[in-house]
Design a protein around this motif. Structure first.
Motif, short mmCIF file in Angstrom:
data_model
loop_
_atom_site.label_atom_id
_atom_site.label_comp_id
_atom_site.label_asym_id
_atom_site.label_seq_id
_atom_site.Cartn_x
_atom_site.Cartn_y
_atom_site.Cartn_z
N ILE A 14 -26.89 -6.26 -8.12
CA ILE A 14 -27.03 -7.00 -9.38
C ILE A 14 -26.05 -6.46 -10.42
CG2 ILE A 14 -28.61 -7.51 -11.30
CD1 ILE A 14 -29.14 -9.14 -8.74
N ASN A 15 -25.87 -5.14 -10.46
CA ASN A 15 -24.88 -4.53 -11.35
C ASN A 15 -23.50 -5.10 -11.04
OD1 ASN A 15 -22.64 -2.63 -11.91
ND2 ASN A 15 -24.22 -1.37 -12.80
N THR A 45 -21.12 -7.20 -13.57
CA THR A 45 -19.81 -6.63 -13.87
C THR A 45 -18.69 -7.61 -13.55
OG1 THR A 45 -20.68 -4.40 -13.45
CG2 THR A 45 -18.30 -4.66 -13.42
N GLU A 46 -18.81 -8.27 -12.42
CA GLU A 46 -17.77 -9.22 -12.00
C GLU A 46 -17.78 -10.52 -12.80
OE1 GLU A 46 -18.48 -9.77 -7.83
OE2 GLU A 46 -17.52 -7.88 -7.29
N GLU A 81 -21.37 -7.23 -18.09
CA GLU A 81 -21.67 -5.80 -18.02
C GLU A 81 -22.46 -5.32 -19.23
OE1 GLU A 81 -19.32 -1.75 -16.68
OE2 GLU A 81 -18.18 -3.49 -17.30
N ASN A 82 -22.22 -5.95 -20.39
CA ASN A 82 -22.94 -5.54 -21.60
C ASN A 82 -24.42 -5.91 -21.54
OD1 ASN A 82 -22.30 -8.26 -21.70
ND2 ASN A 82 -22.16 -8.31 -23.93
N LYS A 83 -24.83 -6.78 -20.64
CA LYS A 83 -26.23 -7.18 -20.51
C LYS A 83 -27.04 -6.18 -19.69
CE LYS A 83 -25.09 -12.05 -20.77
NZ LYS A 83 -25.11 -13.34 -20.09
N ILE A 85 -28.16 0.53 -13.12
CA ILE A 85 -27.31 1.19 -14.11
C ILE A 85 -26.27 2.12 -13.48
CG2 ILE A 85 -29.03 1.04 -15.93
CD1 ILE A 85 -29.67 4.00 -15.48
N SER A 86 -26.26 2.20 -12.16
CA SER A 86 -25.33 3.11 -11.49
C SER A 86 -23.90 2.58 -11.56
CB SER A 86 -25.72 3.30 -10.02
OG SER A 86 -25.48 2.11 -9.31
N LYS A 87 -22.99 3.47 -11.42
CA LYS A 87 -21.57 3.13 -11.37
C LYS A 87 -21.05 3.59 -10.03
CE LYS A 87 -21.28 1.91 -15.71
NZ LYS A 87 -21.48 0.53 -16.02
N GLU A 88 -20.60 2.62 -9.22
CA GLU A 88 -20.03 2.99 -7.93
C GLU A 88 -18.65 3.59 -8.16
OE1 GLU A 88 -20.35 0.55 -4.45
OE2 GLU A 88 -21.71 -0.75 -5.54
N ILE A 89 -18.33 4.61 -7.39
CA ILE A 89 -17.02 5.25 -7.49
C ILE A 89 -16.16 4.72 -6.36
CG2 ILE A 89 -15.78 7.42 -7.41
CD1 ILE A 89 -18.36 8.76 -8.46
N HIS A 90 -15.08 4.07 -6.74
CA HIS A 90 -14.17 3.53 -5.75
C HIS A 90 -12.92 4.39 -5.72
CE1 HIS A 90 -16.55 -0.10 -5.38
NE2 HIS A 90 -16.61 -0.14 -6.69
#
Length: 105
Positions: free
Chosen positions: A16-17, A21-22, A26-28, A90-95
């Protein structure tokens, strides 16, 4: 609640994040996460499930059946499931960039 189910819920939050984001939403994510955490804090399963339904409708995705199973059971671990989903949300995947070397190796 076994770890495989919790991991699935966490990944669902990440999906869902990724959608928001896409699609420039993202602000929601923060607002949604706060609303969900407030429902966890008050033990309000109905408000939490309402938020789940709304975000999945927005993302035009099917709500995982696991949510229905968990929230229909009176003895469920509502807080664990809800907090795990919000953590994924709320996580941020690290690419890693192509060619980037892992510094730990």
């Amino acid at each position: 609640m076994n770890s495989k189910k919790l991991f699935f819920i966490y990944k669902s939050g990440q999906d869902i994040n990724k959608y928001f984001t896409e699609h420039s939403g993202e602000n929601k994510i923060t607002g949604i996460a706060y609303k969900m955490l407030n429902s966890v804090k008050t033990g309000n399963k109905n408000d939490f499930m309402d938020a789940i339904l709304r975000i999945y409708m927005t993302a035009q995705k099917e709500v995982p059946a696991l949510f229905s199973e968990v929230f229909s059971d009176e003895d469920s671990e509502f807080e664990a499931v809800a907090q795990t989903f919000v953590s994924g949300l709320i996580s941020k995947e690290i690419h890693k960039k192509e060619g980037e070397v892992n510094k730990d190796e």
